[in-house]
Design a protein around this motif. Structure first.
Motif, short mmCIF file in Angstrom:
data_model
loop_
_atom_site.label_atom_id
_atom_site.label_comp_id
_atom_site.label_asym_id
_atom_site.label_seq_id
_atom_site.Cartn_x
_atom_site.Cartn_y
_atom_site.Cartn_z
N THR A 97 8.98 -18.18 -21.07
CA THR A 97 8.20 -17.59 -22.16
C THR A 97 7.89 -18.65 -23.20
O THR A 97 6.77 -18.74 -23.71
CB THR A 97 8.97 -16.43 -22.80
N PHE A 102 5.32 -18.03 -18.27
CA PHE A 102 5.52 -16.62 -17.94
C PHE A 102 4.19 -15.86 -18.07
O PHE A 102 3.93 -14.91 -17.32
CB PHE A 102 6.58 -16.00 -18.84
N ARG A 103 3.35 -16.28 -18.99
CA ARG A 103 2.03 -15.66 -19.13
C ARG A 103 1.22 -15.85 -17.85
O ARG A 103 0.49 -14.95 -17.41
CB ARG A 103 1.30 -16.28 -20.32
N LEU A 106 2.38 -13.40 -15.17
CA LEU A 106 1.90 -12.04 -15.40
C LEU A 106 0.41 -11.89 -15.11
O LEU A 106 -0.08 -10.77 -14.97
CB LEU A 106 2.19 -11.62 -16.84
N SER A 107 -0.31 -13.01 -15.02
CA SER A 107 -1.74 -12.95 -14.71
C SER A 107 -1.99 -12.76 -13.22
O SER A 107 -3.11 -12.49 -12.80
CB SER A 107 -2.45 -14.22 -15.20
N SER A 111 3.74 -7.22 -10.27
CA SER A 111 4.16 -6.43 -11.43
C SER A 111 5.23 -7.16 -12.24
O SER A 111 5.97 -8.00 -11.72
CB SER A 111 4.69 -5.07 -10.99
N ARG A 112 5.30 -6.83 -13.51
CA ARG A 112 6.33 -7.37 -14.38
C ARG A 112 7.73 -7.02 -13.84
O ARG A 112 8.64 -7.84 -13.86
CB ARG A 112 6.17 -6.78 -15.79
N ILE A 115 8.73 -9.32 -10.97
CA ILE A 115 9.09 -10.65 -11.45
C ILE A 115 10.50 -10.65 -12.03
O ILE A 115 11.32 -11.53 -11.75
CB ILE A 115 8.08 -11.14 -12.50
N CYS A 197 15.06 -11.80 -22.06
CA CYS A 197 13.79 -11.08 -22.00
C CYS A 197 13.19 -10.82 -23.38
O CYS A 197 12.04 -10.40 -23.49
CB CYS A 197 13.98 -9.74 -21.28
N TRP A 272 13.79 -5.23 -19.29
CA TRP A 272 12.49 -4.88 -18.70
C TRP A 272 11.57 -4.23 -19.72
O TRP A 272 10.40 -4.56 -19.86
CB TRP A 272 12.74 -3.97 -17.48
#
Length: 272
Positions: A97, A102-103, A106-107, A111-112, A115, A197, A272
């Motif tokens: 992050t 991490f961005r 997520l692209s 799914s989050r 991951i 997280c 999460w």
């Protein structure tokens, strides 16, 4: 499933590329050497001699590689092993992050949740590897100090454990105990994962995890706070020592691990 395993392998490769992943492995060589030296002091030997001979067992027969290995594991895992787990697992999400990678994850069409499951499993694998290393290296340290053979003596007064085993059974008990110890320390990794997280620095996630474990240990040992002891994380984590008992109180062991599983699941869901 093959794609999931490929992604998990990628997480493990990323983890192995970070230098801090190996700090715990290297540090334990020095720690174990120091403890072998300390346990070899005459006053240390005399203390355990009184315990063994007072119970009718020969000191020379049970002051062995197995006994030293088990003592080193018990003395170091929760205090020091927990710190290194917090250092590595607290970094597992927060570092990416912080770096912005991490961005990118997520692209992608993943799914989050997937991951985070992959990262949590990778942290769990690291936990089991570190505990396995601690167990094997502690036994090697005991072997260097005392040589091959001898029985196993286990003394954990907080858990009511005082047992001795011949060499063959002691070896089985020693290695059979390590998976339970890893399951116990997985709670530390779960707390570190939860903090990792959050939108905080990796070092902050590590410090928060270590702080929680230290406060838990302090409250557990306060003589005027006995009601807290049954709720303390360390009280439930230390149940691994009861797998040395004859017979093993499986109902109590499973109850404690069910409690820890609930903590682990809660930490993952919050993260999460």
């Amino acid at each position: 499933m093959s794609l999931f395993l490929t992604q998990l392998w990628g997480e493990l490769v990323k983890m192995s590329a970070r230098k801090r992943t190996y700090i715990g492995f290297g540090a334990f060589f020095a720690i174990e050497s120091a403890l072998v030296w300390i346990l070899g002091w005459p006053q240390a030997k005399e203390h355990f001699r009184r315990l063994l001979e007072g119970a009718g067992f020969g000191f020379e027969s049970y002051w062995s590689m197995l006994t030293l290995g088990a003592m080193i594991v018990g003395l170091t895992t929760f205090i020091l092993g927990g710190n290194y787990l917090a250092l590595v697992v607290g970094d597992i999400v927060a570092k990416e992050t912080e770096e912005g990678s991490f961005r990118l994850l997520l692209s992608r069409p993943v799914s989050r949740l997937r991951i985070l499951v992959l990262k949590y499993i990778a942290g769990g694998i690291y936990t089991f590897l570190l505990i396995g290393f601690i167990g094997v290296s502690s036994l090697v340290a005991g072997l260097v100090a005392r040589g091959w053979g001898g029985g196993l003596f286990i003394w954990a007064p907080e858990e009511g454990v005082f047992e001795v085993f011949p060499f063959a059974e002691g070896m089985t008990r020693f290695f059979g105990c390590l998976p339970f110890l890893a399951l116990s320390t997985l709670t530390v990794s779960s707390i570190a994962f939860m903090f990792s997280c959050l939108k905080i620095k990796p070092a902050t996630a590590t410090i928060l995890t270590v702080s929680i474990m230290i406060v838990d240990m302090i409250l557990r040992n306060l003589p005027f706070a006995p009601t807290y002891k049954e709720y303390a994380l360390l009280s439930h984590m230390a149940v691994y020592a009861k797998t040395y008992m004859q017979p093993v109180p499986w109902a109590e062991v499973l109850s404690d691990y069910a409690f820890l599983f609930g903590i682990n699941a809660t930490c993952f869901i919050v993260g999460w």
